[in-house]
Design a protein around this motif. Structure first.
Motif, short mmCIF file in Angstrom:
data_model
loop_
_atom_site.label_atom_id
_atom_site.label_comp_id
_atom_site.label_asym_id
_atom_site.label_seq_id
_atom_site.Cartn_x
_atom_site.Cartn_y
_atom_site.Cartn_z
N SER A 6 0.84 -1.21 0.00
CA SER A 6 0.00 0.00 0.00
C SER A 6 0.86 1.25 0.00
CB SER A 6 -0.92 -0.01 1.22
OG SER A 6 -1.82 -1.09 1.17
N SER A 7 1.91 1.25 0.81
CA SER A 7 2.81 2.41 0.86
C SER A 7 3.51 2.62 -0.48
CB SER A 7 3.84 2.20 1.98
OG SER A 7 4.79 3.25 1.99
N PHE A 8 3.95 1.53 -1.08
CA PHE A 8 4.63 1.63 -2.38
C PHE A 8 3.69 2.19 -3.45
CE2 PHE A 8 5.91 -0.11 -6.48
CZ PHE A 8 7.27 0.22 -6.52
N LEU A 9 2.44 1.72 -3.47
CA LEU A 9 1.49 2.19 -4.48
C LEU A 9 1.14 3.66 -4.30
CD1 LEU A 9 -0.93 -0.88 -4.75
CD2 LEU A 9 0.71 -0.09 -6.45
N ARG A 10 1.08 4.11 -3.06
CA ARG A 10 0.79 5.54 -2.83
C ARG A 10 1.91 6.41 -3.41
NH1 ARG A 10 -1.23 3.67 2.19
NH2 ARG A 10 0.80 4.07 3.18
N VAL A 16 1.95 -1.06 -11.61
CA VAL A 16 1.08 -2.18 -11.24
C VAL A 16 1.92 -3.20 -10.47
CG1 VAL A 16 -0.34 -4.08 -12.07
CG2 VAL A 16 -0.41 -1.86 -13.23
N VAL A 17 1.47 -3.56 -9.29
CA VAL A 17 2.18 -4.51 -8.45
C VAL A 17 1.51 -5.88 -8.54
CG1 VAL A 17 2.83 -5.13 -6.08
CG2 VAL A 17 2.99 -2.75 -6.85
#
Length: 432
Positions: A6-10, A16-17
């Motif tokens: 979640s932190s990485f996507l923010r 896209v993970v």
């Protein structure tokens, strides 16, 4: 992991993970082969070329059902587990061997009822009960039941690995004794159009369909179609089960249908067994692309090797077709008056293939011809014994919609029309 992602996507909204969970051995292999740069996994021996760094340590926990006698204890010692049924990690897990050493040192014996690779699945089994989880997992394919006298305290041992190889779904494992049944209903929606290929290493398997019955022991290999009703049971089964989608075997579908529920034998089958056993030892080490390629090769291997010798097929066919003929004959005779009594309907109601039905009636001129002759003979019997009913009514009572169709068929069979036959019988009666 969820917080990290979640932190990485923010921070990186355009990326896209994809999170894929592999076994520790697989993660180490991917890093060692250069297919990925970094992996998160438990320590693993045998990878000297890989640099590793301790990231974190965790405490072991004991997952218990809500009503368990140990639920109120803040810490659990080895002695507390004496005699308890245990859902354990897979034998290859490092903490499994450490846990067993602790039990050995404390001279504590437990009963291992299941060995499951992933902790999430182990927790689910504890929460729902081992057999209920398995029953739920299999519900879309078959209805399973425990053996007679089985109780929750005895546990339910299931340990398996499943890998989707695109053209083949490969499953290897051990399965506790159980019975099962598949009954196809129109309400089930889209049919499950696959075969199951069994390779028995130990234990026994019994299957029964409308056409055939088998008892398979160690070393046996056989096919079951999920497009048919069947029932059966296994006893402490250890081996392979391969799911074969029909779309991947379209060119040999008739051949595979023809050998369902028959013990497969011969040099090619032994070659196939050796190949599948070898594949099992390599499957966890393959990349996604390698799995797809191996899946295609495996499908081709199966299609080439699953053949029944013509002699054995002929030996089995006589007994099979006599059973099919008798079942179909009884159904036909009880539905002769139905206008829609067709070969397709008979095959559907008896849950057999049309080709099997046609073969069973080859010696009597085919299914449709048999139905027609049975109708004509029944109509003939009523025609000569009853003078009160009109010819059209008799035709209708025996499955003919039109009196003209009945008359033509009657003349071809008996050489005269229905009215001529009735008149002939009247004259005979008067003369007598």
């Amino acid at each position: 992991m969820p917080r990290i992602v979640s932190s990485f996507l923010r921070k990186n909204p355009d990326i896209v993970v994809s999170v894929a969970v592999h076994s520790p051995e697989r993660v180490w292999s991917l890093v060692a082969s250069g297919q990925c740069d970094v992996g998160l996994a438990r320590p693993q021996a045998g990878f000297a070329a890989v640099d590793d760094e301790l990231l974190m340590t965790t405490e072991a926990v004991c997952v218990l059902p809500r009503q368990h006698r140990l639920r109120s204890k803040r810490s659990i010692a080895a002695q507390d587990l004496r005699g308890e049924p245990m859902i354990a990690a897979s034998p290859s897990a490092p903490h499994r061997s450490r846990f067993e050493r602790i039990l050995d040192e404390a001279k504590v014996e437990i009963k291992t009822v299941a060995e499951i690779q992933y902790s999430m699945q182990r927790c689910a089994l504890v929460a729902q009960g081992q057999f209920e989880v398995w029953k739920t997992r299999m519900a879309s394919l078959v209805d399973v039941a425990p053996p007679e006298g089985h109780g929750p305290a005895r546990g339910f041992l299931v340990e398996y690995l499943t890998c989707n190889m695109a053209d083949v779904v490969f499953t290897s494992g051990r399965f506790a004794a159980q019975s099962f049944a598949r009954v196809i209903k129109p309400s089930h929606g889209t049919p499950v159009d696959i075969w199951w290929l069994y390779r028995v290493r130990s234990g026994e398997a019994r299957f029964e369909t409308a056409e055939r019955r088998i008892h398979a022991g160690p070393g046996a290999m056989f096919l079951i179609s999920l497009d048919q009703d069947f029932r059966g049971s296994i006893t402490d089964y250890d081996g392979l089960v391969l799911g074969l989608p029909r779309q991947s075997f379209a060119d040999v579908a008739d051949q595979l249908d023809g050998v369902c529920n028959i013990l497969l034998e011969g040099n090619l089958i032994e070659l196939l067994a050796d190949y599948l056993d070898r594949l099992e030892t390599r499957i966890t080490l393959m990349s996604s692309e390698e799995l797809r390629q191996a899946g295609r090769a495996t499908a081709q291997m199966i299609a080439a090797c699953i053949q029944l010798s013509s002699d054995r097929l002929e030996q089995a066919r006589g007994a099979i077709e006599s059973v099919l003929f008798e079942r179909a004959r009884l159904y036909i005779e009880s539905h002769l008056a139905d206008f829609d009594l067709t070969p397709d309907r008979i095959a559907q109601q008896l849950r057999i293939s049309r080709s099997a039905l046609y073969r069973a009636f080859e010696s009597v001129g085919g299914v449709a011809g048999y139905i027609l002759r049975k109708r004509l003979r029944a109509a003939h019997a009523e025609l000569v014994s009853s003078t009160g009913r009109q010819v059209q009514e008799i035709a209708y009572r025996h499955g003919f919609k039109l009196a003209s169709d009945f008359t033509r068929a009657f003349r071809r069979e008996f050489g005269v029309s229905p009215r001529e036959m009735r008149e002939r019988m009247r004259r005979r009666s008067t003369t007598g």
